[in-house]
Design an enzyme around this catalytic site. Structure first.
Site, PDB file in Angstrom:
ATOM      1  NE  ARG A   1      18.437   0.031  -9.582  1.00 32.72           N
ATOM      2  CZ  ARG A   1      18.189  -0.981  -8.768  1.00 32.72           C
ATOM      3  NH1 ARG A   1      19.047  -1.979  -8.663  1.00 32.72           N
ATOM      4  NH2 ARG A   1      17.069  -1.017  -8.075  1.00 32.72           N
TER       5      ARG A   1
ATOM      6  CG  HIS B   1      14.739   1.173 -16.402  1.00 29.21           C
ATOM      7  ND1 HIS B   1      13.532   1.087 -15.750  1.00 29.21           N
ATOM      8  CD2 HIS B   1      15.669   1.411 -15.438  1.00 29.21           C
ATOM      9  CE1 HIS B   1      13.725   1.294 -14.452  1.00 29.21           C
ATOM     10  NE2 HIS B   1      15.006   1.493 -14.240  1.00 29.21           N
TER      11      HIS B   1
ATOM     12  CG  ASN C   1      21.146   1.335  -2.464  1.00 28.06           C
ATOM     13  OD1 ASN C   1      20.768   1.617  -3.611  1.00 28.06           O
ATOM     14  ND2 ASN C   1      20.889   2.095  -1.418  1.00 28.06           N
TER      15      ASN C   1
ATOM     16  CG  HIS D   1      19.630   3.770  -6.300  1.00 33.86           C
ATOM     17  ND1 HIS D   1      19.614   2.461  -5.876  1.00 33.86           N
ATOM     18  CD2 HIS D   1      18.664   3.856  -7.249  1.00 33.86           C
ATOM     19  CE1 HIS D   1      18.685   1.787  -6.541  1.00 33.86           C
ATOM     20  NE2 HIS D   1      18.098   2.610  -7.382  1.00 33.86           N
TER      21      HIS D   1
END
Ligand code: HEM
Ligand SMILES: *[C@@H]1O[C@H](CO)[C@@H](O)[C@H](O)[C@H]1NC(C)=O
Ligand SMILES: *[C@@H]1O[C@H](CO)[C@@H](O)[C@H](O)[C@H]1NC(C)=O
Ligand SMILES: *[C@@H]1O[C@H](CO)[C@@H](O)[C@H](O)[C@H]1NC(C)=O
Length: 329
Positions: free
Chosen positions: A67, A197, A100, A71
């Protein structure tokens, strides 16, 4: 005379092209596999060994690292701006924003960087280290392996306001498609990368509105499976900000195509997951991956991760090679 003049112009034009083209090429060339082959041949091996040391002990770190890469690439391109610490409290960095602050695994990146710096100081960028650690972490939990293109350089700017560019769990399909297109990513990349996911966890707070107060009348999203809503309510109270749930229940530590099964059964955790059923091409992909045993998901995920890794990169003489990933030089 006119012909001579024209020839003169053509020669000048050719000279300009000759001068401009090598520069153009260096930029357009962008990333390539094995960028450090001559300058730091041991880099990829060191990074893999370091990543393996952490992931073998704590496999659950693979998810927040994946992730983290997503980002970083979505905010100012894959330039490691996400890794920068706030140095002036009046101008907080990307890292110090709600989406974050949920991330973990910074120590893995720092350890890989420190190990590489010891052998080849000032050569390998933090942006490339993040790309390589991500690939290694995913493949170490039995996910796909892909050749990581390298040659990224590190940005010097990290601005909390830029995280508005990240998709939200409440986003609809139109908005998701637009946000991916803005990064040069296709509808297929959207449905494939959402498959990330298949691993990891979510805080209750990322979806409690969806199950408790969807339209502001104390209701749940009617497009969600009722049993799934009941299970989620049992785990998450309306104002719970600390509990986490598995995003692909039962196989959240395994990188597999199970995510698409969940989405197809109306058990996508976020509206952004369920949204994949609202577009004919993403819906077709979800159905195809959920139904077939020989899923193309690993191959597709590898291809889309390489594309994600090219978003907004700094190359050539742009940016820096940071000494420490949390600070500009
Ligand atoms: C399409 C738009 C996306 C949205 C709206 C979205 C949103 C979210 C949210 C809200 C969470 C839960 C965070 C928490 O509550 O702790 C999450 C987790 C996660 N996301 Fe996404 N995401 C998207 C795309 C992606 C992509 C493209 C990837 C990677 C390829 C990815 C990988 C992950 C992973 C691995 C986790 C679990 C993190 C953990 O275990 O800590 N997501 N995402
Ligand atoms: C950088 O910020 C992180 C939190 O995001 C913190 O844990 C770490 O100690 C900071 N690093 C330094 C060297 O200040
Ligand atoms: C999707 O979301 C966008 C932005 O939030 C909104 O403007 C639009 O009306 C939504 N579209 C649909 C079909 O709900
Ligand atoms: C549900 O949403 C409505 C409208 O946003 C709000 O007025 C109400 O307080 C919310 N209820 C709960 C239990 O959060």
């Amino acid at each position: 005379m006119a012909a001579q003049n024209k020839l003169f112009h053509i020669i000048i034009f050719a000279l300009v092209l000759l001068v401009a083209f090598p520069v153009e090429q260096a930029n357009a060339q962008g990333l390539r596999v094995g960028f450090y082959k001559k300058t730091c041949p041991v880099a990829e091996k060191i990074i893999r060994t370091t990543t393996a040391r952490y992931i073998s002990r704590v496999p659950s770190l693979a998810a927040p690292i994946l992730r983290m890469f997503f980002h970083d690439c979505f905010i100012r391109g894959c330039d490691a701006s996400l890794l920068l610490n706030t140095t002036n409290s009046r101008r907080p960095a990307e890292k110090d924003t709600p989406p974050n602050q949920q991330l973990r695994g910074w120590q893995v990146i720092d350890a890989a960087k420190a190990a590489v710096e010891k052998r080849c100081p000032g050569v390998v960028s933090c942006a490339d280290i993040l790309a390589l650690v991500t690939r290694d972490a995913v493949s170490l939990i039995k996910g796909p392996f892909w050749q990581v293109q390298t040659g990224r350089r590190d940005g010097r700017v990290s601005n909390a306001n830029d995280v508005r560019g990240l998709p939200a769990p409440t986003d609809n399909i139109t908005s998701l498609k637009r946000q991916f297109a803005a990064k040069g990513l296709s509808v297929k990349d959207l449905v494939v990368l959402s498959g990330g996911h298949t691993i990891g966890n979510s805080h209750c707070s990322s979806f409690t509105t969806r199950i408790y107060n969807f339209t502001g009348k104390g209701d749940a999203d009617p497009s969600m499976d009722k049993n799934y809503v009941r299970q989620l309510k049992a785990k998450c109270k309306p104002r719970d900000t600390t509990t986490i749930v598995q995003m692909d229940p039962g196989s959240s530590k395994e990188f597999d195509a199970g995510y698409y099964n969940m989405v197809l059964k109306r058990r996508g955790l976020f509206e952004s997951d369920s949204a994949l059923l609202r577009d004919s091409s993403t819906q077709a992909y979800v159905q195809q991956q959920a139904r077939t045993r020989s899923s193309t998901f690993f191959k597709d995920f590898s291809t889309s991760m390489i594309k994600l890794g090219n978003v907004g990169v700094l190359t050539g003489r742009a940016g820096d090679i940071r000494k420490k990933c949390a600070f500009v030089n």
